[in-house]
Motif scaffolding. Structure first.
Motif, PDB file in Angstrom:
ATOM      1  N   ALA A  45       0.831  -1.210   0.000  1.00 47.05           N
ATOM      2  CA  ALA A  45       0.000   0.000   0.000  1.00 47.05           C
ATOM      3  C   ALA A  45       0.862   1.254   0.000  1.00 47.05           C
ATOM      4  O   ALA A  45       0.562   2.225  -0.717  1.00 47.05           O
ATOM      5  N   GLU A  46       1.941   1.257   0.769  1.00 43.38           N
ATOM      6  CA  GLU A  46       2.817   2.427   0.803  1.00 43.38           C
ATOM      7  C   GLU A  46       3.507   2.629  -0.546  1.00 43.38           C
ATOM      8  O   GLU A  46       3.596   3.751  -1.051  1.00 43.38           O
ATOM      9  N   VAL A  47       3.981   1.559  -1.143  1.00 45.75           N
ATOM     10  CA  VAL A  47       4.639   1.667  -2.449  1.00 45.75           C
ATOM     11  C   VAL A  47       3.659   2.222  -3.491  1.00 45.75           C
ATOM     12  O   VAL A  47       4.001   3.133  -4.248  1.00 45.75           O
ATOM     13  N   LEU A  48       2.454   1.715  -3.528  1.00 47.61           N
ATOM     14  CA  LEU A  48       1.461   2.200  -4.486  1.00 47.61           C
ATOM     15  C   LEU A  48       1.121   3.668  -4.248  1.00 47.61           C
ATOM     16  O   LEU A  48       0.934   4.435  -5.200  1.00 47.61           O
ATOM     17  N   SER A  49       1.079   4.067  -3.006  1.00 47.89           N
ATOM     18  CA  SER A  49       0.840   5.471  -2.677  1.00 47.89           C
ATOM     19  C   SER A  49       1.982   6.348  -3.189  1.00 47.89           C
ATOM     20  O   SER A  49       1.751   7.440  -3.737  1.00 47.89           O
ATOM     21  N   ARG A  50       3.204   5.874  -3.045  1.00 53.41           N
ATOM     22  CA  ARG A  50       4.366   6.625  -3.539  1.00 53.41           C
ATOM     23  C   ARG A  50       4.356   6.705  -5.064  1.00 53.41           C
ATOM     24  O   ARG A  50       4.684   7.740  -5.639  1.00 53.41           O
ATOM     25  N   VAL A  51       3.988   5.611  -5.722  1.00 49.04           N
ATOM     26  CA  VAL A  51       3.878   5.607  -7.185  1.00 49.04           C
ATOM     27  C   VAL A  51       2.858   6.660  -7.618  1.00 49.04           C
ATOM     28  O   VAL A  51       3.120   7.468  -8.513  1.00 49.04           O
ATOM     29  N   GLU A  52       1.697   6.659  -6.989  1.00 49.54           N
ATOM     30  CA  GLU A  52       0.652   7.645  -7.340  1.00 49.54           C
ATOM     31  C   GLU A  52       1.144   9.068  -7.152  1.00 49.54           C
ATOM     32  O   GLU A  52       0.881   9.928  -7.993  1.00 49.54           O
ATOM     33  N   ALA A  53       1.836   9.332  -6.056  1.00 53.29           N
ATOM     34  CA  ALA A  53       2.317  10.689  -5.775  1.00 53.29           C
ATOM     35  C   ALA A  53       3.332  11.141  -6.820  1.00 53.29           C
ATOM     36  O   ALA A  53       3.276  12.290  -7.292  1.00 53.29           O
ATOM     37  N   LEU A  54       4.258  10.270  -7.195  1.00 49.32           N
ATOM     38  CA  LEU A  54       5.250  10.644  -8.199  1.00 49.32           C
ATOM     39  C   LEU A  54       4.608  10.858  -9.560  1.00 49.32           C
ATOM     40  O   LEU A  54       4.952  11.810 -10.273  1.00 49.32           O
ATOM     41  N   LEU A  55       3.678   9.998  -9.938  1.00 50.95           N
ATOM     42  CA  LEU A  55       2.983  10.195 -11.211  1.00 50.95           C
ATOM     43  C   LEU A  55       2.207  11.515 -11.210  1.00 50.95           C
ATOM     44  O   LEU A  55       2.228  12.259 -12.198  1.00 50.95           O
ATOM     45  N   ALA A  56       1.526  11.805 -10.113  1.00 48.46           N
ATOM     46  CA  ALA A  56       0.765  13.057 -10.023  1.00 48.46           C
ATOM     47  C   ALA A  56       1.678  14.272 -10.149  1.00 48.46           C
ATOM     48  O   ALA A  56       1.291  15.288 -10.746  1.00 48.46           O
ATOM     49  N   GLU A  57       2.865  14.159  -9.626  1.00 52.62           N
ATOM     50  CA  GLU A  57       3.816  15.271  -9.689  1.00 52.62           C
ATOM     51  C   GLU A  57       4.135  15.682 -11.129  1.00 52.62           C
ATOM     52  O   GLU A  57       4.413  16.845 -11.389  1.00 52.62           O
ATOM     53  N   VAL A  58       4.080  14.725 -12.050  1.00 47.51           N
ATOM     54  CA  VAL A  58       4.364  15.037 -13.452  1.00 47.51           C
ATOM     55  C   VAL A  58       3.100  14.974 -14.315  1.00 47.51           C
ATOM     56  O   VAL A  58       3.158  14.826 -15.531  1.00 47.51           O
ATOM     57  N   GLY A  59       1.937  15.077 -13.666  1.00 50.73           N
ATOM     58  CA  GLY A  59       0.674  15.196 -14.377  1.00 50.73           C
ATOM     59  C   GLY A  59       0.119  13.904 -14.941  1.00 50.73           C
ATOM     60  O   GLY A  59      -0.674  13.926 -15.873  1.00 50.73           O
ATOM     61  N   SER A  60       0.497  12.767 -14.383  1.00 55.46           N
ATOM     62  CA  SER A  60      -0.026  11.486 -14.842  1.00 55.46           C
ATOM     63  C   SER A  60      -0.743  10.803 -13.679  1.00 55.46           C
ATOM     64  O   SER A  60      -0.887  11.378 -12.601  1.00 55.46           O
TER      65      SER A  60
END
Length: 122
Positions: A45-60
């Motif tokens: 769950a933490e890894v997936l949350s980090r993936v989402e945050a990084l993608l959001a940072e670049v507009g994905s």
């Protein structure tokens, strides 16, 4: 030629690289205590949350995932990881990425999972 953009870069790596309409994330893990020593569900769950945050940072976002490689410290965690993964994708199954899962010795004791991601730009 398309410009390469790197984000959160240090002497060893960039956390995000953008090039040619693609986004590459470096390996994402659970970090810090006690999560890094926690069970596979919490780490996933933490890894997936980090993936989402990084993608959001670049507009994905996760609907733009193309490929994910999952590294497990122990394949006995496969079922527990999949429970969290499938719940995370539940509403977006039509956008499920290509995925590979392998067992690997992870860099830090206590880590049970690491993911690398390739996604399309939005």
């Amino acid at each position: 030629m398309t410009h390469i953009q790197r984000h959160h870069t240090n002497a060893r790596l960039s956390k995000i690289v953008r090039h040619g309409g693609l986004i590459y994330l470096c390996g994402q893990t659970a970090k810090g205590s006690p999560v890094a020593t926690g069970e596979i569900g919490a780490q996933t769950a933490e890894v997936l949350s980090r993936v989402e945050a990084l993608l959001a940072e670049v507009g994905s976002d996760r609907t733009r995932l193309l490929a994910v490689t999952i590294y497990l410290g122990d394949m006995a965690d496969f079922g527990g990881m999949n429970d969290v993964w499938e719940a995370w994708l539940a509403e977006k199954q039509a956008e499920a990425p290509a995925r590979t899962t392998v067992e690997a010795a992870l860099a830090t004791e206590g880590l049970r999972i690491e993911m690398t991601v390739v996604a399309a730009e939005a």
